[in-house]
Design a protein around this motif. Structure first.
Motif, PDB file in Angstrom:
ATOM      1  N   LEU A   8       0.918  -0.724  -0.532  1.00 49.21           N
ATOM      2  CA  LEU A   8      -0.372   0.016  -0.119  1.00 49.21           C
ATOM      3  C   LEU A   8       0.288   1.038   0.018  1.00 49.21           C
ATOM      4  CD1 LEU A   8      -2.617  -0.990   2.609  1.00 49.21           C
ATOM      5  CD2 LEU A   8      -3.327  -0.891   0.062  1.00 49.21           C
ATOM      6  N   ASP A   9       0.426   1.892  -0.388  1.00 49.26           N
ATOM      7  CA  ASP A   9       0.902   3.682  -1.226  1.00 49.26           C
ATOM      8  C   ASP A   9       0.549   4.402   0.095  1.00 49.26           C
ATOM      9  OD1 ASP A   9       2.987   2.044  -2.930  1.00 49.26           O
ATOM     10  OD2 ASP A   9       1.172   2.645  -4.295  1.00 49.26           O
ATOM     11  N   LEU A  10       0.413   3.750   1.393  1.00 49.27           N
ATOM     12  CA  LEU A  10      -0.056   5.371   1.994  1.00 49.27           C
ATOM     13  C   LEU A  10       0.662   7.100   2.139  1.00 49.27           C
ATOM     14  CD1 LEU A  10      -1.072   2.729   5.027  1.00 49.27           C
ATOM     15  CD2 LEU A  10      -2.082   3.345   3.139  1.00 49.27           C
ATOM     16  N   SER A 220       6.007  -8.481  -3.958  1.00 50.90           N
ATOM     17  CA  SER A 220       4.839  -8.085  -3.431  1.00 50.90           C
ATOM     18  C   SER A 220       3.494  -7.454  -4.199  1.00 50.90           C
ATOM     19  CB  SER A 220       5.229  -6.763  -3.269  1.00 50.90           C
ATOM     20  OG  SER A 220       5.566  -5.266  -3.595  1.00 50.90           O
ATOM     21  N   HIS A 221       3.356  -7.312  -5.059  1.00 50.93           N
ATOM     22  CA  HIS A 221       2.770  -7.133  -5.868  1.00 50.93           C
ATOM     23  C   HIS A 221       2.528  -7.180  -7.336  1.00 50.93           C
ATOM     24  CE1 HIS A 221       4.552  -3.281  -5.847  1.00 50.93           C
ATOM     25  NE2 HIS A 221       4.142  -2.903  -7.009  1.00 50.93           N
ATOM     26  N   HIS A 222       2.327  -8.538  -7.476  1.00 48.23           N
ATOM     27  CA  HIS A 222       2.494  -8.935  -8.972  1.00 48.23           C
ATOM     28  C   HIS A 222       1.193  -9.956  -9.720  1.00 48.23           C
ATOM     29  CE1 HIS A 222       5.616  -7.735 -11.339  1.00 48.23           C
ATOM     30  NE2 HIS A 222       6.862  -8.244 -10.647  1.00 48.23           N
ATOM     31  N   MET A 223       0.761 -10.000 -10.641  1.00 44.01           N
ATOM     32  CA  MET A 223       0.334 -11.077 -11.297  1.00 44.01           C
ATOM     33  C   MET A 223       0.893 -11.441 -12.175  1.00 44.01           C
ATOM     34  SD  MET A 223      -2.193 -10.289  -9.685  1.00 44.01           S
ATOM     35  CE  MET A 223      -4.548 -10.870 -10.359  1.00 44.01           C
ATOM     36  N   VAL A 224       0.311 -12.987 -13.379  1.00 46.51           N
ATOM     37  CA  VAL A 224       1.069 -13.516 -14.474  1.00 46.51           C
ATOM     38  C   VAL A 224       0.923 -13.412 -15.203  1.00 46.51           C
ATOM     39  CG1 VAL A 224      -0.135 -15.992 -14.867  1.00 46.51           C
ATOM     40  CG2 VAL A 224       0.143 -15.838 -12.423  1.00 46.51           C
ATOM     41  N   ARG A 225       1.513 -13.872 -15.981  1.00 49.94           N
ATOM     42  CA  ARG A 225       1.939 -12.912 -17.795  1.00 49.94           C
ATOM     43  C   ARG A 225       1.378 -13.830 -18.306  1.00 49.94           C
ATOM     44  NH1 ARG A 225       8.148 -11.221 -19.601  1.00 49.94           N
ATOM     45  NH2 ARG A 225       7.822 -10.844 -17.314  1.00 49.94           N
ATOM     46  N   ARG A 226       1.286 -15.560 -18.206  1.00 47.10           N
ATOM     47  CA  ARG A 226       0.670 -16.067 -18.807  1.00 47.10           C
ATOM     48  C   ARG A 226      -0.621 -15.486 -18.783  1.00 47.10           C
ATOM     49  NH1 ARG A 226       1.204 -21.586 -20.207  1.00 47.10           N
ATOM     50  NH2 ARG A 226       3.356 -21.217 -19.879  1.00 47.10           N
ATOM     51  N   ILE A 227      -1.669 -14.808 -18.471  1.00 49.49           N
ATOM     52  CA  ILE A 227      -2.709 -14.246 -18.274  1.00 49.49           C
ATOM     53  C   ILE A 227      -2.840 -13.109 -18.712  1.00 49.49           C
ATOM     54  CG2 ILE A 227      -5.148 -14.216 -16.881  1.00 49.49           C
ATOM     55  CD1 ILE A 227      -3.930 -16.280 -15.380  1.00 49.49           C
ATOM     56  N   LEU A 253      -5.197  -5.765  -7.088  1.00 44.00           N
ATOM     57  CA  LEU A 253      -6.371  -5.522  -7.604  1.00 44.00           C
ATOM     58  C   LEU A 253      -6.367  -4.138  -8.456  1.00 44.00           C
ATOM     59  CD1 LEU A 253      -8.623  -5.737  -4.512  1.00 44.00           C
ATOM     60  CD2 LEU A 253      -7.721  -7.746  -5.869  1.00 44.00           C
ATOM     61  N   ASP A 254      -5.827  -4.198  -9.335  1.00 44.50           N
ATOM     62  CA  ASP A 254      -4.802  -2.972 -10.555  1.00 44.50           C
ATOM     63  C   ASP A 254      -6.294  -4.313 -11.164  1.00 44.50           C
ATOM     64  OD1 ASP A 254      -4.935  -1.127 -11.823  1.00 44.50           O
ATOM     65  OD2 ASP A 254      -2.595  -0.742 -11.533  1.00 44.50           O
ATOM     66  N   ILE A 296       1.046 -18.126  -2.343  1.00 44.68           N
ATOM     67  CA  ILE A 296       0.537 -16.811  -2.743  1.00 44.68           C
ATOM     68  C   ILE A 296      -0.352 -16.212  -1.330  1.00 44.68           C
ATOM     69  CG2 ILE A 296      -1.482 -16.097  -3.738  1.00 44.68           C
ATOM     70  CD1 ILE A 296      -1.528 -19.116  -4.727  1.00 44.68           C
ATOM     71  N   MET A 297      -0.093 -14.730  -2.205  1.00 43.05           N
ATOM     72  CA  MET A 297      -0.456 -13.474  -0.631  1.00 43.05           C
ATOM     73  C   MET A 297      -1.701 -12.079  -1.054  1.00 43.05           C
ATOM     74  SD  MET A 297       3.151 -12.133   0.659  1.00 43.05           S
ATOM     75  CE  MET A 297       3.864 -10.883  -0.725  1.00 43.05           C
ATOM     76  N   MET A 298      -2.036 -11.664  -0.245  1.00 47.19           N
ATOM     77  CA  MET A 298      -2.386 -10.258  -1.110  1.00 47.19           C
ATOM     78  C   MET A 298      -1.106  -9.273  -1.812  1.00 47.19           C
ATOM     79  SD  MET A 298      -5.452 -11.583  -1.950  1.00 47.19           S
ATOM     80  CE  MET A 298      -5.845  -9.249  -2.877  1.00 47.19           C
ATOM     81  N   GLY A 299      -1.449  -8.360  -2.323  1.00 46.05           N
ATOM     82  CA  GLY A 299      -0.765  -6.721  -2.353  1.00 46.05           C
ATOM     83  C   GLY A 299      -1.263  -6.145  -3.149  1.00 46.05           C
ATOM     84  N   THR A 300      -2.140  -5.475  -2.739  1.00 39.63           N
ATOM     85  CA  THR A 300      -3.396  -4.936  -3.274  1.00 39.63           C
ATOM     86  C   THR A 300      -3.154  -3.745  -3.893  1.00 39.63           C
ATOM     87  OG1 THR A 300      -4.354  -3.490  -1.794  1.00 39.63           O
ATOM     88  CG2 THR A 300      -4.862  -5.679  -1.880  1.00 39.63           C
ATOM     89  N   ASP A 301      -1.688  -2.950  -4.059  1.00 37.01           N
ATOM     90  CA  ASP A 301      -1.640  -1.626  -4.869  1.00 37.01           C
ATOM     91  C   ASP A 301      -2.991  -0.833  -4.862  1.00 37.01           C
ATOM     92  OD1 ASP A 301       0.219  -0.066  -5.580  1.00 37.01           O
ATOM     93  OD2 ASP A 301      -0.047  -0.699  -7.827  1.00 37.01           O
TER      94      ASP A 301
END
Length: 356
Positions: A8-10, A220-227, A253-254, A296-301
């Protein structure tokens, strides 16, 4: 269950967006309703009251300050000294929030244990939210000695780059090998026992950093390139490399990271059908590669320069992690312990293992 958000960029929101995060989310949005300087004005999703509503009692909170050269397409500062001073201003806000009782900095395993117990036992919205301090992009480190200063101020995780070519590494939408100064900085990161955040590293720098850094790693906040095909996301080989180090990967969650072919300024979550299921697709892809959901964890950004105009449908606040995700994950076949792990214990367990 205390929910852990690994990104989180608080302070950026407080200091650059001029958001008073102690206020209700409706007040923050109302204050911004007539502002047009940023695309997410009036659409904020994060504040302390919403974190309390959603039981987000622990997070990784960032300092972010980029060094740029004149005519750069990126925002930032024209000297590393300016970048350092800006990051120190963000840190001063965190410290002020500690004095106010809104935040509690976590730098050690003992502090983490104490915080988790206090959060469980104290039933009040005024209990402080725990935060682990991270640096997103290392440009503000004027020399390796400045990392010692940061560490003494509580910094426990560090990412070498953000967007573009940084001082210490190439980041998103750029490419190149890790420079000598980046390799030297990693030795200092190792010596201090800090977590290396692989997020935003270019592909070549990603592997260079993994080969040099011997300590704990996460994305910390990444998703999957295959998708979602883009250099911002992790390839299967990158995911496997993180798994080999027992690192953790945080789900963002972006919306543009969740589904392919997002067009900024045109696409909307509704048009692109960005639902909870699309987030879970990324989780399950990683789980299939790993053989479990343990990494796996949450790193929502959330509020990372976007608001609910760019979050999954139904997500208008960080509290919606608790409101929306568990049921959706259960319907996709995830067990209660797996859900608890992703939302809480996987990341917390990692911190327990790697904080001093």
């Amino acid at each position: 269950m205390i929910i852990f958000d690994a990104h989180l960029d608080l302070a950026m929101n407080a200091m650059e967006w001029n958001r008073d995060l102690t206020l209700p989310i409706q007040t923050i949005r109302r204050r911004e309703a007539q502002l047009k300087d940023k695309p997410d004005r009036g659409k904020a999703t994060v504040c302390f009251p919403e974190m309390h509503k959603g039981d987000v009692g622990l997070c990784v909170a960032t300092l972010i300050s980029r060094y740029i050269k004149p005519k750069s397409y990126l925002s930032g500062w024209y000297s590393q000294e300016q970048a350092w001073a800006h990051a120190q201003g963000q840190l001063a806000w965190y410290k002020a929030m500690e004095v106010k009782g809104a935040l509690r900095q976590i730098t050690s395993k003992n502090q983490l244990t104490e915080h988790l117990e206090a959060w469980k036992d104290i039933e009040t919205e005024h209990r402080p939210i725990g935060y682990v301090l991270s640096l997103e992009g290392a440009d503000s480190i004027i020399s390796p000695e400045y990392l010692d200063k940061y560490h003494s101020q509580g910094l426990r995780a560090i990412g070498l780059s953000h967007y573009g070519k940084g001082v210490y590494a190439f980041g998103t939408d750029s490419d190149g090998r890790l420079p000598k100064v980046g390799k030297e900085l990693l030795k200092k990161v190792d010596k201090l026992g800090m977590i290396l955040d692989l997020t935003h590293l270019s592909d070549k720098c990603f592997y260079d950093a993994l080969n040099i850094h011997e300590g704990p790693v996460w994305a910390s906040h990444h998703m999957v390139r295959r998708i979602t095909p883009h250099n911002r996301q992790l390839s299967d080989d990158m995911i496997k490399s993180i798994l080999e180090r027992d690192g953790k990967i945080g789900m963002a969650l972006d919306a543009w990271m969740i589904v392919p072919n997002w067009i900024h300024g045109y696409s909307t979550p509704k048009r692109k059908k960005v639902t909870c299921d699309r987030i879970i697709d990324h989780m399950l892809h990683i789980a299939n590669l790993a053989g479990s959901t343990n990494n796996i964890m949450m790193g929502t950004d959330l509020d990372g320069a976007f608001g609910f105009e760019q979050t999954p449908m139904g997500f208008r606040s960080i509290a919606d992690i608790k409101r929306k995700l568990p049921d959706a994950m259960s319907k996709r076949g995830l067990k209660d312990e797996e859900i608890k792990g992703i939302l809480s214990t996987n990341g917390i367990g990692f911190l327990k293992e790697h904080l001093d």
